[in-house]
Design a protein around this motif. Structure first.
Motif, PDB file in Angstrom:
ATOM      1  N   ILE A   1       2.280   1.776  -3.494  1.00  0.00           N
ATOM      2  CA  ILE A   1       1.253   2.100  -4.520  1.00  0.00           C
ATOM      3  C   ILE A   1       0.892   3.721  -4.374  1.00  0.00           C
ATOM      4  O   ILE A   1       0.947   4.676  -5.254  1.00  0.00           O
ATOM      5  CB  ILE A   1       0.003   1.490  -4.477  1.00  0.00           C
ATOM      6  N   ASP A   2       0.759   4.090  -3.055  1.00  0.00           N
ATOM      7  CA  ASP A   2       0.519   5.563  -2.809  1.00  0.00           C
ATOM      8  C   ASP A   2       1.660   6.502  -3.109  1.00  0.00           C
ATOM      9  O   ASP A   2       1.360   7.425  -3.626  1.00  0.00           O
ATOM     10  CB  ASP A   2       0.132   5.650  -1.105  1.00  0.00           C
ATOM     11  N   PHE A   3       2.820   5.912  -2.891  1.00  0.00           N
ATOM     12  CA  PHE A   3       4.144   6.890  -3.115  1.00  0.00           C
ATOM     13  C   PHE A   3       4.235   7.131  -4.784  1.00  0.00           C
ATOM     14  O   PHE A   3       4.758   8.076  -5.242  1.00  0.00           O
ATOM     15  CB  PHE A   3       5.265   6.293  -2.349  1.00  0.00           C
TER      16      PHE A   3
ATOM     17  N   LYS B   1       1.937   6.848  -6.881  1.00  0.00           N
ATOM     18  CA  LYS B   1       0.967   7.848  -7.380  1.00  0.00           C
ATOM     19  C   LYS B   1       1.306   9.260  -7.159  1.00  0.00           C
ATOM     20  O   LYS B   1       1.068  10.412  -7.975  1.00  0.00           O
ATOM     21  CB  LYS B   1      -0.516   7.650  -6.853  1.00  0.00           C
ATOM     22  N   ASP B   2       1.856   9.586  -5.998  1.00  0.00           N
ATOM     23  CA  ASP B   2       2.385  10.948  -5.536  1.00  0.00           C
ATOM     24  C   ASP B   2       3.507  11.360  -6.522  1.00  0.00           C
ATOM     25  O   ASP B   2       3.481  12.448  -6.825  1.00  0.00           O
ATOM     26  CB  ASP B   2       2.793  11.115  -4.142  1.00  0.00           C
TER      27      ASP B   2
ATOM     28  N   TYR C   1       9.771   3.667  -4.985  1.00  0.00           N
ATOM     29  CA  TYR C   1       9.801   3.628  -3.424  1.00  0.00           C
ATOM     30  C   TYR C   1      11.317   3.681  -2.942  1.00  0.00           C
ATOM     31  O   TYR C   1      11.454   4.619  -1.785  1.00  0.00           O
ATOM     32  CB  TYR C   1       9.020   2.642  -2.813  1.00  0.00           C
TER      33      TYR C   1
ATOM     34  N   GLN D   1      -6.709  -0.705  -6.972  1.00  0.00           N
ATOM     35  CA  GLN D   1      -5.652   0.363  -6.996  1.00  0.00           C
ATOM     36  C   GLN D   1      -4.756  -0.452  -7.922  1.00  0.00           C
ATOM     37  O   GLN D   1      -3.582   0.189  -7.953  1.00  0.00           O
ATOM     38  CB  GLN D   1      -5.297   0.072  -5.571  1.00  0.00           C
TER      39      GLN D   1
ATOM     40  N   GLN E   1       0.831  -1.258  -0.041  1.00  0.00           N
ATOM     41  CA  GLN E   1      -0.064  -0.015  -0.095  1.00  0.00           C
ATOM     42  C   GLN E   1       0.751   1.286   0.062  1.00  0.00           C
ATOM     43  O   GLN E   1       0.664   2.376  -0.782  1.00  0.00           O
ATOM     44  CB  GLN E   1      -0.812  -0.037   1.129  1.00  0.00           C
ATOM     45  N   GLU E   2       1.973   1.384   0.754  1.00  0.00           N
ATOM     46  CA  GLU E   2       2.918   2.490   0.812  1.00  0.00           C
ATOM     47  C   GLU E   2       3.569   2.634  -0.247  1.00  0.00           C
ATOM     48  O   GLU E   2       3.792   3.606  -1.079  1.00  0.00           O
ATOM     49  CB  GLU E   2       3.888   2.235   1.759  1.00  0.00           C
TER      50      GLU E   2
END
Length: 344
Positions: free
Chosen positions: A65-67, A69-70, A319, A136, A62-63
């Motif tokens: 994927i979020d990173f 996208k940012d 990441y 996601q 999850q970290e």
């Protein structure tokens, strides 16, 4: 003599996401690109938080994927484009057991955000037991990403299109040819085996083939279909289907058995005629414990390695580029799981 904070050697996902960290933090740098297509550049660009064989997830999914996208939004601020394609993966179930396993796993805390509980039936392909959607999941526009970033790097005098010559590197003086540098980071994938400073790192080549096909009947366009391999449109009327995994046939030409495997895999769920238009392959740098290898040279404090991205090159490269940057600039220790020291 030109002074730079960093020299990056290698132009795959690791090298380019690292370049992004340097751009973001106003560091001066150059990146050496041989101009050959790296494994990253022929990759599928799949962004996927789930291991689709066993319906499990992985460390920091999850970290990551979020990173990513940012980071892609930040990259858009200077290239003008966002390379994220919102085309979620639909996994074709082989049988009822797989459906049941998916539903059971979707109740797990670490998988509930990724495994959609509602099944779909897709037009144009055989999916008798329906498909499960991976929430996601997405794809990277691989060609757009590399072209956009190379253009930006070239315009801003960061890109050097030549092979790095280890014989011209003097680490004790922090000099390479006519550059003086603070740090040099080797992001060479399997090219690291020719690097006299890091040739012993524990990366193993994994050869992957994919085919580009012309389909005689259409399939849904805004998704990525997965059974044994991934199928999705690439533009120009062609579709990507791949990729294979092979640790044994490591010669530098096309393997007919891999092409046969792909043709058979596609035929299993695509019931119409198709033509193979192109075949591509590359060598992923993989590691036994499926974690990247990141660290500082044992003798030279100004030399670093960033390698072993494996099949998750986009997520790992993005990441862990930040972790490496913080390690070098702020002395924040690397996770033991990715540190090169774990093999010493």
């Amino acid at each position: 003599m030109k002074d730079v904070d960093y020299i990056i050697v290698g132009d795959g996902y690791a090298g380019l996401f690292l370049a992004h960290q340097l751009i973001k933090n106003n560091k001066s740098f150059v990146i050496f690109s041989e101009g050959r297509k790296s494994a990253s550049q022929v990759s599928a660009g799949i962004i996927n938080p789930v291991v689709l064989k066993k319906f499990t997830t992985f460390w920091k999914a999850q970290e990551q994927i979020d990173f990513l996208k940012d980071s892609l939004k930040e990259i858009e601020s200077y290239t003008g484009e966002n390379y994220l394609i919102n085309a979620p993966i639909h996994r074709i179930f082989h049988d009822e057991n797989e459906q049941n396993l998916w539903l059971k796993k979707s109740g797990n805390e670490e998988l509930s955000a990724f495994l959609d509980k509602n099944f779909d039936s897709l037009n144009g392909v055989k999916n008798d037991f329906q498909t499960g959607k991976v929430n996601q999941s997405a794809r990277l526009d691989v060609n757009g990403f590399f072209n956009g970033l190379f253009n930006y790097l070239e315009k801003n005098s960061h890109l050097i299109k030549e092979r790095f010559d280890y014989a011209r590197l003097n680490p004790s003086e922090s000099v390479y040819k006519d550059f003086s540098f603070k740090n040099i980071i080797f992001c060479e994938g399997m090219g690291v085996k020719d690097n006299p400073y890091f040739s012993e790192i524990a990366v193993v080549p994994n050869k992957g083939h994919h085919i580009k096909v012309k389909l005689s009947q259409p399939i849904p366009e805004n998704i990525t279909i997965k059974k044994k391999h991934f199928l999705f449109p690439t533009g120009n009327g062609l579709y990507f289907y791949g990729g294979t995994y092979d640790r044994d046939q490591l010669h530098h030409h096309i393997d007919d058995s891999a092409v046969t495997q792909l043709v058979n895999g596609l035929s299993e769920f695509y019931p119409y005629d198709f033509e193979v238009e192109e075949v591509h392959f590359g060598f992923r740098p993989t590691v036994k414990d499926r974690r990247p290898i990141i660290g500082r040279h044992q003798t030279w404090d100004n030399l670093y390695v960033f390698n072993g991205m494996g099949a998750r090159g986009i997520l790992n490269g993005c990441y862990f580029s930040r972790d490496l940057f913080r390690f070098i600039e702020n002395d924040i220790p690397l996770h033991q799981e990715v540190s090169s020291k774990r093999f010493q």
